[in-house]
Design an enzyme around this catalytic site. Structure first.
Site, mmCIF file in Angstrom:
data_model
loop_
_atom_site.group_PDB
_atom_site.id
_atom_site.type_symbol
_atom_site.label_atom_id
_atom_site.label_comp_id
_atom_site.label_asym_id
_atom_site.label_seq_id
_atom_site.Cartn_x
_atom_site.Cartn_y
_atom_site.Cartn_z
ATOM 1 C CB SER A 71 -36.209 24.805 8.546
ATOM 2 O OG SER A 71 -35.411 23.659 9.094
ATOM 3 C CB SER A 72 -35.098 22.305 3.992
ATOM 4 O OG SER A 72 -35.565 23.344 2.990
ATOM 5 N N PRO A 86 -37.795 26.446 13.464
ATOM 6 C CG PRO A 86 -39.982 27.479 14.142
ATOM 7 C CD PRO A 86 -38.432 27.837 13.631
ATOM 8 C CB ALA A 91 -31.324 28.049 7.299
ATOM 9 C CG ASP A 114 -37.305 29.598 0.114
ATOM 10 O OD1 ASP A 114 -37.782 30.511 -0.202
ATOM 11 O OD2 ASP A 114 -37.810 28.719 0.955
ATOM 12 N N GLY A 158 -42.401 26.565 6.853
ATOM 13 C CA GLY A 158 -42.025 27.996 5.903
ATOM 14 C C GLY A 158 -41.296 28.916 6.375
ATOM 15 C CG LEU A 159 -40.884 30.260 10.013
ATOM 16 C CD1 LEU A 159 -40.879 30.302 11.539
ATOM 17 C CD2 LEU A 159 -41.068 31.541 9.231
HETATM 18 O O1 PMV Z 1 -42.415 26.999 2.645
HETATM 19 P P1 PMV Z 1 -41.306 27.302 2.120
HETATM 20 O O2 PMV Z 1 -40.351 27.692 3.051
HETATM 21 O O3 PMV Z 1 -40.751 25.778 1.807
HETATM 22 O O4 PMV Z 1 -41.251 28.113 0.875
HETATM 23 C C1 PMV Z 1 -41.446 27.567 -0.388
HETATM 24 C C2 PMV Z 1 -41.665 28.783 -1.182
HETATM 25 C C3 PMV Z 1 -42.150 28.498 -2.661
HETATM 26 O O5 PMV Z 1 -42.466 29.574 -3.312
HETATM 27 C C4 PMV Z 1 -43.683 27.719 -2.693
HETATM 28 C C5 PMV Z 1 -41.330 27.533 -3.385
HETATM 29 C C6 PMV Z 1 -39.996 28.149 -3.806
HETATM 30 O O6 PMV Z 1 -39.168 27.217 -4.137
HETATM 31 O O7 PMV Z 1 -39.952 29.478 -3.810
#
Ligand code: PMV
Length: 313
Positions: free
Chosen positions: A106-107, A99, A109, A149, A103-104
């Site tokens: 996606s971008s 999705p 990956a 990530d 926060g999983l």
């Molecule tokens: O929500 P996401 O999947 O974009 O994760 C962001 C994680 C942060 O720690 C807030 C930013 C980062 O670059 O680590």
């Protein structure tokens, strides 16, 4: 000839936001993937097909002119074209079961799989090389990325960032992901935390120290097969995230609801929407949908151990 690469999404178990300011974090790749297929064309264009739409631009177009979701692909395509004189055009197709905007990963990956796929048209690249270029691609959307990530999406498994060494978890993590269905914007949440840090320098530095200590305690808990402490640390981490103001009423409500059947729960990722994760007590997973209500999506997370997978046909 097609070059195909897929990469997993991710959850952040501990340390989101603080990792941008130099602390460690624990992340795991999950069994949801994005697949990117690249084909050379004679069209003198870069064409991107995704569920978010199609974009076709002349080669050498600036990535900055594109909508943010297309920027990494234009950046990567131009970088590859510039180093291969006999390439006329490129078509890139993205298929994803991660999705978007919750926060999983996606971008990240997408950046990892696109790097592997586009650069894989000419040779196989090492994971280190793919990671380096995919972080450059992610910076076209989010310049302040910690790189955590993309790292876990490249290597898979569970890692203690910045190390890429996999943590061999000895106990079965019964992790549940629940989606608040509120889209979030990582860049905005990170900027909000930067403001919090500016206004509360001393407390923010204390919170970074607390987060570092917490992560060390989690590593020990995992070595000792101690799920109870692991869960407690999730809830403690959530308190730090609430203090830096990346939670909201919906997330707080979901977390409180799941606490009665979990050992611990917290936001995963940037917060302000997106997903939460819960370490659900044995035998309680089927109670979650009724507790959270029909408007939330929830599923069990299995840890992906493969990271990026590449092939050429
Ligand atoms: O929500 P996401 O999947 O974009 O994760 C962001 C994680 C942060 O720690 C807030 C930013 C980062 O670059 O680590």
């Amino acid at each position: 000839m097609k070059s195909i690469a897929s990469a997993p999404g991710k959850i952040i178990l501990f340390g989101e936001h603080f990792v941008v300011h130099g602390t460690k974090a624990i992340l795991a790749a999950i069994d949801k993937r994005v697949t990117v297929t690249s084909t050379l064309t004679e069209d003198k264009t870069i064409k991107v097909n995704s569920e978010l739409g199609t974009l076709e631009v002349p080669i050498s177009s600036s990535y900055e002119a594109a909508k943010s979701e297309f920027r990494p692909f234009i950046y990567l395509a131009n970088k590859m074209i510039n180093s291969n004189q006999n390439v006329n055009g490129l078509e890139i197709t993205i298929d994803s079961d991660i999705p978007v905007g919750v926060g999983l990963g996606s971008s990240s990956a997408c950046c990892v799989a696109a790097t592997g796929s586009i650069f894989g048209l000419f040779k196989e690249w090492s994971s280190e090389e793919i990671l380096k270029i995919s972080i450059e691609a992610e910076k076209t959307i989010f310049p302040d990325t910690s790189g955590a990530d993309c790292t876990v999406c490249t290597y898979g498994g569970m890692i203690e960032y910045p190390s890429i060494e996999k943590i061999g978890n000895t106990f079965d993590l019964n992790l549940l992901i629940a989606n608040s269905m509120i889209l979030h914007n990582t860049k905005n949440s990170v900027e909000k935390v930067n403001k919090f840090k500016e206004n509360n320098e001393e407390r923010f530095s204390q919170l970074c120290d607390l987060e570092t200590k917490l992560i060390d305690e989690v590593i020990t808990a995992m070595k000792n097969n101690d799920t109870t402490t692991f869960g407690l640390k999730m809830s403690e981490n959530q308190k730090y995230l609430e203090e830096i103001q990346v939670s909201n009423d919906t997330l707080h409500g979901m977390i409180s609801t799941l606490n009665e059947i979990s050992l611990g729960s917290k936001i995963t990722g940037a917060g302000d929407g997106g997903c939460i994760i819960a370490l659900v007590k044995d035998g309680n997973v089927n109670k979650v949908p009724a507790l959270l209500g029909k408007d939330k999506e929830c599923f069990s997370a299995k840890i992906d151990t493969k990271g990026i997978v590449w092939s050429k046909i």
